[in-house]
Design a protein around this motif. Structure first.
Motif, PDB file in Angstrom:
ATOM      1  N   GLN A  31      -3.067  46.198  57.429  1.00 31.20           N
ATOM      2  CA  GLN A  31      -2.376  46.149  56.141  1.00 31.20           C
ATOM      3  C   GLN A  31      -2.776  44.898  55.384  1.00 31.20           C
ATOM      4  OE1 GLN A  31      -0.277  48.217  54.574  1.00 31.20           O
ATOM      5  NE2 GLN A  31      -0.303  49.798  56.156  1.00 31.20           N
ATOM      6  N   VAL A  32      -2.980  45.075  54.116  1.00 29.12           N
ATOM      7  CA  VAL A  32      -3.310  43.963  53.235  1.00 29.12           C
ATOM      8  C   VAL A  32      -2.370  44.007  52.042  1.00 29.12           C
ATOM      9  CG1 VAL A  32      -5.090  42.908  51.800  1.00 29.12           C
ATOM     10  CG2 VAL A  32      -5.737  44.084  53.908  1.00 29.12           C
ATOM     11  N   GLN A  33      -1.805  42.873  51.716  1.00 30.06           N
ATOM     12  CA  GLN A  33      -0.967  42.766  50.529  1.00 30.06           C
ATOM     13  C   GLN A  33      -1.760  42.031  49.452  1.00 30.06           C
ATOM     14  OE1 GLN A  33       0.533  41.694  53.722  1.00 30.06           O
ATOM     15  NE2 GLN A  33       0.909  43.885  53.856  1.00 30.06           N
ATOM     16  N   LEU A  34      -1.716  42.564  48.239  1.00 31.33           N
ATOM     17  CA  LEU A  34      -2.521  42.031  47.141  1.00 31.33           C
ATOM     18  C   LEU A  34      -1.639  41.750  45.937  1.00 31.33           C
ATOM     19  CD1 LEU A  34      -5.373  44.685  47.433  1.00 31.33           C
ATOM     20  CD2 LEU A  34      -5.418  42.359  48.341  1.00 31.33           C
ATOM     21  N   VAL A  35      -1.824  40.579  45.344  1.00 32.09           N
ATOM     22  CA  VAL A  35      -1.051  40.207  44.170  1.00 32.09           C
ATOM     23  C   VAL A  35      -2.005  39.660  43.109  1.00 32.09           C
ATOM     24  CG1 VAL A  35       0.788  38.778  43.245  1.00 32.09           C
ATOM     25  CG2 VAL A  35       0.970  39.673  45.580  1.00 32.09           C
ATOM     26  N   GLU A  36      -2.072  40.358  41.974  1.00 31.86           N
ATOM     27  CA  GLU A  36      -2.944  39.932  40.886  1.00 31.86           C
ATOM     28  C   GLU A  36      -2.214  38.996  39.928  1.00 31.86           C
ATOM     29  OE1 GLU A  36      -3.776  44.478  41.408  1.00 31.86           O
ATOM     30  OE2 GLU A  36      -2.058  43.122  41.410  1.00 31.86           O
ATOM     31  N   SER A  37      -3.003  38.204  39.239  1.00 29.57           N
ATOM     32  CA  SER A  37      -2.491  37.343  38.174  1.00 29.57           C
ATOM     33  C   SER A  37      -3.634  37.004  37.233  1.00 29.57           C
ATOM     34  CB  SER A  37      -1.869  36.058  38.744  1.00 29.57           C
ATOM     35  OG  SER A  37      -2.843  35.314  39.455  1.00 29.57           O
ATOM     36  N   GLY A  38      -3.282  36.436  36.091  1.00 28.19           N
ATOM     37  CA  GLY A  38      -4.311  35.962  35.180  1.00 28.19           C
ATOM     38  C   GLY A  38      -4.559  36.815  33.960  1.00 28.19           C
ATOM     39  N   GLY A  39      -3.907  37.959  33.884  1.00 27.11           N
ATOM     40  CA  GLY A  39      -4.090  38.793  32.713  1.00 27.11           C
ATOM     41  C   GLY A  39      -3.468  38.162  31.478  1.00 27.11           C
ATOM     42  N   GLY A  40      -3.729  38.760  30.336  1.00 26.91           N
ATOM     43  CA  GLY A  40      -3.171  38.248  29.095  1.00 26.91           C
ATOM     44  C   GLY A  40      -3.848  38.861  27.901  1.00 26.91           C
ATOM     45  N   SER A  41      -3.596  38.257  26.749  1.00 23.10           N
ATOM     46  CA  SER A  41      -4.178  38.729  25.498  1.00 23.10           C
ATOM     47  C   SER A  41      -5.224  37.741  25.024  1.00 23.10           C
ATOM     48  CB  SER A  41      -3.087  38.883  24.440  1.00 23.10           C
ATOM     49  OG  SER A  41      -2.161  39.865  24.824  1.00 23.10           O
ATOM     50  N   VAL A  42      -6.331  38.271  24.553  1.00 25.97           N
ATOM     51  CA  VAL A  42      -7.435  37.420  24.114  1.00 25.97           C
ATOM     52  C   VAL A  42      -8.170  38.138  22.993  1.00 25.97           C
ATOM     53  CG1 VAL A  42      -9.054  38.353  25.804  1.00 25.97           C
ATOM     54  CG2 VAL A  42      -9.382  36.028  24.937  1.00 25.97           C
ATOM     55  N   GLN A  43      -8.826  37.375  22.153  1.00 23.48           N
ATOM     56  CA  GLN A  43      -9.627  37.980  21.094  1.00 23.48           C
ATOM     57  C   GLN A  43     -10.998  38.379  21.627  1.00 23.48           C
ATOM     58  OE1 GLN A  43      -9.641  35.225  17.754  1.00 23.48           O
ATOM     59  NE2 GLN A  43      -7.914  36.323  16.840  1.00 23.48           N
ATOM     60  N   ALA A  44     -11.599  39.332  20.964  1.00 25.52           N
ATOM     61  CA  ALA A  44     -12.940  39.768  21.343  1.00 25.52           C
ATOM     62  C   ALA A  44     -13.891  38.584  21.408  1.00 25.52           C
ATOM     63  CB  ALA A  44     -13.451  40.807  20.353  1.00 25.52           C
ATOM     64  N   GLY A  45     -14.714  38.567  22.441  1.00 19.67           N
ATOM     65  CA  GLY A  45     -15.630  37.461  22.664  1.00 19.67           C
ATOM     66  C   GLY A  45     -15.070  36.389  23.583  1.00 19.67           C
ATOM     67  N   GLY A  46     -13.778  36.465  23.852  1.00 24.54           N
ATOM     68  CA  GLY A  46     -13.138  35.481  24.696  1.00 24.54           C
ATOM     69  C   GLY A  46     -13.316  35.767  26.174  1.00 24.54           C
ATOM     70  N   SER A  47     -12.667  34.936  26.987  1.00 20.95           N
ATOM     71  CA  SER A  47     -12.790  35.030  28.438  1.00 20.95           C
ATOM     72  C   SER A  47     -11.424  34.993  29.108  1.00 20.95           C
ATOM     73  CB  SER A  47     -13.632  33.860  28.974  1.00 20.95           C
ATOM     74  OG  SER A  47     -14.935  33.884  28.460  1.00 20.95           O
ATOM     75  N   LEU A  48     -11.355  35.609  30.276  1.00 18.99           N
ATOM     76  CA  LEU A  48     -10.192  35.538  31.142  1.00 18.99           C
ATOM     77  C   LEU A  48     -10.682  35.524  32.584  1.00 18.99           C
ATOM     78  CD1 LEU A  48      -7.656  38.149  29.654  1.00 18.99           C
ATOM     79  CD2 LEU A  48      -7.338  35.665  29.749  1.00 18.99           C
ATOM     80  N   ARG A  49      -9.899  34.910  33.456  1.00 19.75           N
ATOM     81  CA  ARG A  49     -10.190  34.980  34.879  1.00 19.75           C
ATOM     82  C   ARG A  49      -8.984  35.570  35.596  1.00 19.75           C
ATOM     83  NH1 ARG A  49     -11.547  30.347  39.405  1.00 19.75           N
ATOM     84  NH2 ARG A  49      -9.306  29.946  39.162  1.00 19.75           N
ATOM     85  N   LEU A  50      -9.203  36.681  36.255  1.00 18.85           N
ATOM     86  CA  LEU A  50      -8.175  37.319  37.058  1.00 18.85           C
ATOM     87  C   LEU A  50      -8.264  36.819  38.490  1.00 18.85           C
ATOM     88  CD1 LEU A  50      -8.441  41.015  35.822  1.00 18.85           C
ATOM     89  CD2 LEU A  50      -7.181  39.098  34.810  1.00 18.85           C
ATOM     90  N   SER A  51      -7.109  36.691  39.114  1.00 16.85           N
ATOM     91  CA  SER A  51      -7.038  36.288  40.511  1.00 16.85           C
ATOM     92  C   SER A  51      -6.313  37.350  41.310  1.00 16.85           C
ATOM     93  CB  SER A  51      -6.303  34.948  40.648  1.00 16.85           C
ATOM     94  OG  SER A  51      -6.964  33.925  39.953  1.00 16.85           O
ATOM     95  N   CYS A  52      -6.676  37.456  42.574  1.00 14.83           N
ATOM     96  CA  CYS A  52      -6.022  38.396  43.481  1.00 14.83           C
ATOM     97  C   CYS A  52      -5.807  37.674  44.807  1.00 14.83           C
ATOM     98  CB  CYS A  52      -6.877  39.634  43.675  1.00 14.83           C
ATOM     99  SG  CYS A  52      -6.267  40.762  44.943  1.00 14.83           S
ATOM    100  N   ALA A  53      -4.558  37.359  45.093  1.00 16.94           N
ATOM    101  CA  ALA A  53      -4.212  36.693  46.344  1.00 16.94           C
ATOM    102  C   ALA A  53      -3.978  37.739  47.414  1.00 16.94           C
ATOM    103  CB  ALA A  53      -2.976  35.833  46.148  1.00 16.94           C
ATOM    104  N   ALA A  54      -4.701  37.611  48.518  1.00 16.08           N
ATOM    105  CA  ALA A  54      -4.611  38.580  49.604  1.00 16.08           C
ATOM    106  C   ALA A  54      -3.905  37.974  50.802  1.00 16.08           C
ATOM    107  CB  ALA A  54      -6.004  39.045  50.005  1.00 16.08           C
ATOM    108  N   SER A  55      -3.106  38.773  51.464  1.00 17.63           N
ATOM    109  CA  SER A  55      -2.439  38.339  52.681  1.00 17.63           C
ATOM    110  C   SER A  55      -2.311  39.531  53.613  1.00 17.63           C
ATOM    111  CB  SER A  55      -1.056  37.756  52.380  1.00 17.63           C
ATOM    112  OG  SER A  55      -0.230  38.722  51.770  1.00 17.63           O
TER     113      SER A  55
END
Length: 126
Positions: A1-25
């Protein structure tokens, strides 16, 4: 079993950047194919990127090649998705997933991934 929790989403304008994270346990993180998927309203879930946690080839959907990068931090048991040059069509709920298959077999097919996070929303405005 693996538990996964994402974070880092949001709103951004075109051309911008985001970094998503996924913590696994849970079970041995290093033995899984880890992937990022996304699903926009009214559309099927789409594979974005995948990476064998023990090292190896990274897989990307054609739509994100050259813009998105999947990576991991073994010490933190965390998977990342760096998203650059974002486009409005990248808007979706993004999910982290883990597969018992090796990535060359799991590919970017959601049915091959048994463990899923709850998702994080990404919205890109024009």
């Amino acid at each position: 079993q693996v538990q996964l929790v994402e974070s880092g989403g949001g709103s951004v304008q075109a051309g911008g950047s985001l970094r998503l994270s996924c913590a696994a346990s849970g079970s041995t993180y290093r033995n899984y194919c880890m992937g990022w998927f996304r699903q926009a309203p009214g559309k099927e879930r789409e594979g974005v990127a995948a990476f064998q946690t023990g090292g190896g080839t990274k897989y990307y959907a054609d739509s994100v090649k050259g813009r998105f990068t999947i990576s991991q931090d073994n010490a933190k048991n965390t998977l990342y998705l760096q998203m650059n040059s974002l486009k409005p069509e990248d808007s979706a709920m993004y999910y982290c997933a883990a597969s018992n298959y090796y990535c060359y077999a799991a590919s970017l097919t959601s049915g091959n991934f048994a463990f899923w996070g709850q998702g994080t929303q990404v919205t890109v405005s024009s």
